[in-house]
Design a protein around this motif. Structure first.
Motif, PDB file in Angstrom:
ATOM      1  N   GLY A 168       0.791  -1.218   0.000  1.00  0.00           N
ATOM      2  CA  GLY A 168       0.000   0.000   0.000  1.00  0.00           C
ATOM      3  C   GLY A 168       0.825   1.269   0.000  1.00  0.00           C
ATOM      4  N   HIS A 169       1.521   1.519   1.104  1.00  0.00           N
ATOM      5  CA  HIS A 169       2.232   2.795   1.230  1.00  0.00           C
ATOM      6  C   HIS A 169       3.486   2.865   0.365  1.00  0.00           C
ATOM      7  CE1 HIS A 169       3.827   6.457   2.971  1.00  0.00           C
ATOM      8  NE2 HIS A 169       4.984   5.821   3.121  1.00  0.00           N
ATOM      9  N   SER A 170       4.420   1.921   0.566  1.00  0.00           N
ATOM     10  CA  SER A 170       5.704   2.008  -0.127  1.00  0.00           C
ATOM     11  C   SER A 170       5.553   1.859  -1.634  1.00  0.00           C
ATOM     12  CB  SER A 170       6.665   0.936   0.410  1.00  0.00           C
ATOM     13  OG  SER A 170       7.911   1.009  -0.240  1.00  0.00           O
ATOM     14  N   VAL A 171       4.795   0.850  -2.066  1.00  0.00           N
ATOM     15  CA  VAL A 171       4.665   0.591  -3.501  1.00  0.00           C
ATOM     16  C   VAL A 171       3.530   1.415  -4.115  1.00  0.00           C
ATOM     17  CG1 VAL A 171       4.132  -1.171  -5.233  1.00  0.00           C
ATOM     18  CG2 VAL A 171       5.697  -1.694  -3.350  1.00  0.00           C
ATOM     19  N   GLY A 172       2.325   1.314  -3.553  1.00  0.00           N
ATOM     20  CA  GLY A 172       1.173   1.959  -4.162  1.00  0.00           C
ATOM     21  C   GLY A 172       1.182   3.472  -4.070  1.00  0.00           C
ATOM     22  N   MET A 173       1.285   3.997  -2.860  1.00  0.00           N
ATOM     23  CA  MET A 173       1.258   5.444  -2.675  1.00  0.00           C
ATOM     24  C   MET A 173       2.556   6.105  -3.129  1.00  0.00           C
ATOM     25  SD  MET A 173      -1.459   6.985  -1.345  1.00  0.00           S
ATOM     26  CE  MET A 173      -2.875   6.784  -0.234  1.00  0.00           C
ATOM     27  N   HIS A 174       3.693   5.600  -2.622  1.00  0.00           N
ATOM     28  CA  HIS A 174       4.954   6.314  -2.803  1.00  0.00           C
ATOM     29  C   HIS A 174       5.565   6.110  -4.181  1.00  0.00           C
ATOM     30  CE1 HIS A 174       9.199   7.337  -1.096  1.00  0.00           C
ATOM     31  NE2 HIS A 174       8.655   8.349  -1.732  1.00  0.00           N
ATOM     32  N   ARG A 175       5.876   4.864  -4.519  1.00  0.00           N
ATOM     33  CA  ARG A 175       6.609   4.627  -5.766  1.00  0.00           C
ATOM     34  C   ARG A 175       5.712   4.724  -7.003  1.00  0.00           C
ATOM     35  NH1 ARG A 175      11.052   0.062  -3.746  1.00  0.00           N
ATOM     36  NH2 ARG A 175      10.448   0.129  -1.549  1.00  0.00           N
ATOM     37  N   LEU A 176       4.420   4.393  -6.849  1.00  0.00           N
ATOM     38  CA  LEU A 176       3.518   4.408  -8.006  1.00  0.00           C
ATOM     39  C   LEU A 176       2.779   5.733  -8.136  1.00  0.00           C
ATOM     40  CD1 LEU A 176       2.087   3.081 -10.384  1.00  0.00           C
ATOM     41  CD2 LEU A 176       0.560   1.949  -8.752  1.00  0.00           C
ATOM     42  N   LEU A 177       1.924   6.062  -7.186  1.00  0.00           N
ATOM     43  CA  LEU A 177       1.073   7.250  -7.325  1.00  0.00           C
ATOM     44  C   LEU A 177       1.877   8.537  -7.312  1.00  0.00           C
ATOM     45  CD1 LEU A 177      -1.945   8.205  -7.439  1.00  0.00           C
ATOM     46  CD2 LEU A 177      -1.754   8.556  -4.970  1.00  0.00           C
ATOM     47  N   ILE A 178       2.822   8.659  -6.398  1.00  0.00           N
ATOM     48  CA  ILE A 178       3.559   9.914  -6.250  1.00  0.00           C
ATOM     49  C   ILE A 178       4.679  10.037  -7.268  1.00  0.00           C
ATOM     50  CG2 ILE A 178       5.088  11.209  -4.701  1.00  0.00           C
ATOM     51  CD1 ILE A 178       3.349  10.187  -2.363  1.00  0.00           C
ATOM     52  N   HIS A 179       5.506   8.996  -7.414  1.00  0.00           N
ATOM     53  CA  HIS A 179       6.689   9.107  -8.265  1.00  0.00           C
ATOM     54  C   HIS A 179       6.523   8.516  -9.665  1.00  0.00           C
ATOM     55  CE1 HIS A 179       9.410  10.865  -5.347  1.00  0.00           C
ATOM     56  NE2 HIS A 179       8.922  10.038  -4.436  1.00  0.00           N
ATOM     57  N   ARG A 180       5.476   7.742  -9.893  1.00  0.00           N
ATOM     58  CA  ARG A 180       5.260   7.108 -11.193  1.00  0.00           C
ATOM     59  C   ARG A 180       6.516   6.373 -11.649  1.00  0.00           C
ATOM     60  NH1 ARG A 180       0.051   6.192 -11.633  1.00  0.00           N
ATOM     61  NH2 ARG A 180      -1.148   8.032 -11.079  1.00  0.00           N
ATOM     62  N   ALA A 181       7.077   5.579 -10.722  1.00  0.00           N
ATOM     63  CA  ALA A 181       8.281   4.817 -11.017  1.00  0.00           C
ATOM     64  C   ALA A 181       7.980   3.564 -11.828  1.00  0.00           C
ATOM     65  CB  ALA A 181       8.993   4.440  -9.721  1.00  0.00           C
ATOM     66  N   PHE A 182       6.722   3.233 -11.980  1.00  0.00           N
ATOM     67  CA  PHE A 182       6.286   2.132 -12.830  1.00  0.00           C
ATOM     68  C   PHE A 182       4.808   2.333 -13.110  1.00  0.00           C
ATOM     69  CE2 PHE A 182       5.388   0.835  -8.561  1.00  0.00           C
ATOM     70  CZ  PHE A 182       4.265   0.014  -8.616  1.00  0.00           C
ATOM     71  N   ALA A 190      18.633  10.759  -4.039  1.00  0.00           N
ATOM     72  CA  ALA A 190      19.496  10.791  -5.218  1.00  0.00           C
ATOM     73  C   ALA A 190      18.742  10.420  -6.485  1.00  0.00           C
ATOM     74  CB  ALA A 190      20.683   9.841  -5.010  1.00  0.00           C
ATOM     75  N   PHE A 191      17.853   9.416  -6.377  1.00  0.00           N
ATOM     76  CA  PHE A 191      17.127   8.913  -7.554  1.00  0.00           C
ATOM     77  C   PHE A 191      15.632   8.820  -7.248  1.00  0.00           C
ATOM     78  CE2 PHE A 191      21.309   6.773  -7.173  1.00  0.00           C
ATOM     79  CZ  PHE A 191      21.957   7.373  -8.254  1.00  0.00           C
ATOM     80  N   PRO A 192      14.944   9.949  -7.123  1.00  0.00           N
ATOM     81  CA  PRO A 192      13.527   9.912  -6.730  1.00  0.00           C
ATOM     82  C   PRO A 192      12.623   9.221  -7.742  1.00  0.00           C
ATOM     83  CG  PRO A 192      14.189  12.121  -7.406  1.00  0.00           C
ATOM     84  CD  PRO A 192      15.444  11.317  -7.308  1.00  0.00           C
ATOM     85  N   HIS A 193      13.085   9.083  -8.971  1.00  0.00           N
ATOM     86  CA  HIS A 193      12.273   8.440 -10.008  1.00  0.00           C
ATOM     87  C   HIS A 193      12.356   6.924  -9.979  1.00  0.00           C
ATOM     88  CE1 HIS A 193      16.369   8.819 -11.604  1.00  0.00           C
ATOM     89  NE2 HIS A 193      16.113   7.662 -12.199  1.00  0.00           N
ATOM     90  N   SER A 194      13.303   6.371  -9.232  1.00  0.00           N
ATOM     91  CA  SER A 194      13.600   4.949  -9.301  1.00  0.00           C
ATOM     92  C   SER A 194      12.634   4.107  -8.472  1.00  0.00           C
ATOM     93  CB  SER A 194      15.029   4.689  -8.815  1.00  0.00           C
ATOM     94  OG  SER A 194      15.319   3.290  -8.806  1.00  0.00           O
ATOM     95  N   ALA A 195      12.153   3.011  -9.066  1.00  0.00           N
ATOM     96  CA  ALA A 195      11.315   2.071  -8.329  1.00  0.00           C
ATOM     97  C   ALA A 195      12.137   1.258  -7.346  1.00  0.00           C
ATOM     98  CB  ALA A 195      10.606   1.128  -9.304  1.00  0.00           C
ATOM     99  N   THR A 253       4.662  -2.464 -15.657  1.00  0.00           N
ATOM    100  CA  THR A 253       5.473  -2.159 -16.837  1.00  0.00           C
ATOM    101  C   THR A 253       6.211  -0.844 -16.608  1.00  0.00           C
ATOM    102  OG1 THR A 253       3.606  -1.011 -17.881  1.00  0.00           O
ATOM    103  CG2 THR A 253       3.908  -3.342 -18.424  1.00  0.00           C
ATOM    104  N   GLY A 254       7.201  -0.607 -17.460  1.00  0.00           N
ATOM    105  CA  GLY A 254       7.930   0.658 -17.382  1.00  0.00           C
ATOM    106  C   GLY A 254       8.607   0.881 -16.052  1.00  0.00           C
ATOM    107  N   VAL A 255       9.135  -0.170 -15.457  1.00  0.00           N
ATOM    108  CA  VAL A 255       9.785  -0.058 -14.152  1.00  0.00           C
ATOM    109  C   VAL A 255      11.090   0.730 -14.302  1.00  0.00           C
ATOM    110  CG1 VAL A 255      10.764  -1.318 -12.202  1.00  0.00           C
ATOM    111  CG2 VAL A 255       8.755  -2.220 -13.400  1.00  0.00           C
ATOM    112  N   LYS A 256      11.199   1.844 -13.583  1.00  0.00           N
ATOM    113  CA  LYS A 256      12.365   2.719 -13.701  1.00  0.00           C
ATOM    114  C   LYS A 256      13.429   2.356 -12.676  1.00  0.00           C
ATOM    115  CE  LYS A 256       9.642   6.698 -15.309  1.00  0.00           C
ATOM    116  NZ  LYS A 256       9.269   8.099 -15.016  1.00  0.00           N
ATOM    117  N   LEU A 257      14.677   2.508 -13.097  1.00  0.00           N
ATOM    118  CA  LEU A 257      15.836   2.309 -12.242  1.00  0.00           C
ATOM    119  C   LEU A 257      16.641   3.612 -12.201  1.00  0.00           C
ATOM    120  CD1 LEU A 257      16.856  -1.260 -13.457  1.00  0.00           C
ATOM    121  CD2 LEU A 257      15.600  -0.635 -11.371  1.00  0.00           C
ATOM    122  N   PRO A 258      17.679   3.695 -11.353  1.00  0.00           N
ATOM    123  CA  PRO A 258      18.433   4.952 -11.270  1.00  0.00           C
ATOM    124  C   PRO A 258      18.901   5.500 -12.616  1.00  0.00           C
ATOM    125  CG  PRO A 258      19.066   3.535  -9.473  1.00  0.00           C
ATOM    126  CD  PRO A 258      18.122   2.729 -10.329  1.00  0.00           C
TER     127      PRO A 258
END
Length: 301
Positions: A66-80, A250-255, A281-286
């Motif tokens: 929920g928080h780490s993956v759904g809210m933070h990395r997905l909804l906020i940063h669109r890392a994937f 350092a890498f806010p876009h990274s999943a 899909t579209g999983v971002k790395l540093p």
């Protein structure tokens, strides 16, 4: 194209990040304290292995997926990216952590990020206070600017009917789960699975933010910024990778947050599992985007 991070924050003339005040928020304080009292009741009057198991399972599910993956990395940063139904499910699980709804989480994150990117950052959004004062500020107060910037959340989120409903009712989203837990396990499961879980999640989220902005392992430095991020080695399995906050700065876009050798990142493992199932899909790395201005590695002995 979804907006991310400080792109959503539009600062106009007269917007001074230092011109603000810390304001007590009665509802925020009551929410935290009420769950704390319920959690204390769980420990004192309803101790049970079943309640403990519910607490562990629901905390892991809501914090990681929920928080780490759904809210933070997905909804906020669109890392994937994921299908919309899955994105909504993950964001809903993030809401069950008890911090805010989807728009509220974007607002809290992006405003803090904006403050930390300025030449000067006030002590509230930088966690620049002692342990107990910062706990009071973060868990019971808010920082109100005299002339705040405008926050523009992307239309696909701001106009989404599911997100709008969750945002209006984010506190009440605990009720369906509370009823289910009560019907299965009575007051024990309800107090362990709702009150203790929410209180621990809120308090631990603050503690991670507090320490990750003060000291710890630092693999990267961003020149010109008053607030740096730090890593907390040894806390990966509890925070699901959110302890690698220096890497995240350092890498806010990274999943992937655990980017260095030996840095465990259960949240990223979950994303890779979704990817293997064809659900991410579209999983971002540093290296997926150009480095931040002023970013330099710090040599470790």
């Amino acid at each position: 194209m979804p907006l991310v991070d400080s792109e959503r924050v539009k600062a106009g003339p007269g917007c001074d990040p230092m011109a603000g005040r810390i304001a007590f928020e009665p509802l925020k304080a009551a929410w935290w304290a009420a769950h704390g009292l319920g959690g204390l009741a769980a420990l004192l009057f309803f101790p049970s292995w079943g309640g403990f198991a519910v607490f562990i399972l629901l905390t892991g599910l809501t914090i990681c997926a929920g928080h780490s993956v759904g809210m933070h990395r997905l909804l906020i940063h669109r890392a994937f990216s994921t299908p919309l139904w899955l994105e909504r499910l993950l964001v809903w699980l993030g809401t069950l952590v008890g911090m805010a709804g989807p728009m509220g989480m974007i607002r809290a994150h992006d405003m803090r990020d904006w403050h930390q990117r300025q030449a000067s950052c006030p002590p509230h959004p930088s966690h620049d206070a002692g342990f107990f004062r910062d706990a009071y500020w973060q868990l019971m107060c808010s920082y109100r600017l005299k002339h705040p910037p405008r926050l523009e959340i992307e239309p696909e989120v701001a106009r989404d009917p599911v997100y709008r409903f969750i945002e209006r009712t984010w506190m009440a989203q605990q009720l369906p789960l509370a009823v289910l837990l009560f019907l299965i396990g009575g007051w024990s499961w309800l107090l362990w699975g709702i009150c203790l879980r929410v209180w621990v999640s809120l308090t631990m989220h603050w503690m991670v933010g507090h320490y990750c902005h003060r000291s710890g392992h630092q693999g990267w430095h961003i020149a010109g910024l008053p607030v740096q991020g730090y890593n907390l080695p040894g806390w990966s399995l509890v925070t699901f990778g959110e302890n690698w906050h220096g890497n995240h700065h350092a890498f806010p876009h990274s999943a992937r947050l655990g980017v260095e050798k030996g840095q465990l990142d259960p949240g990223y493992w979950f994303i890779r599992t979704l990817e293997a199932l064809g659900l991410a899909t579209g999983v971002k790395l540093p290296a997926s985007e150009p480095p931040r201005d002023g970013l330099t590695p710090i040599a470790t002995p």
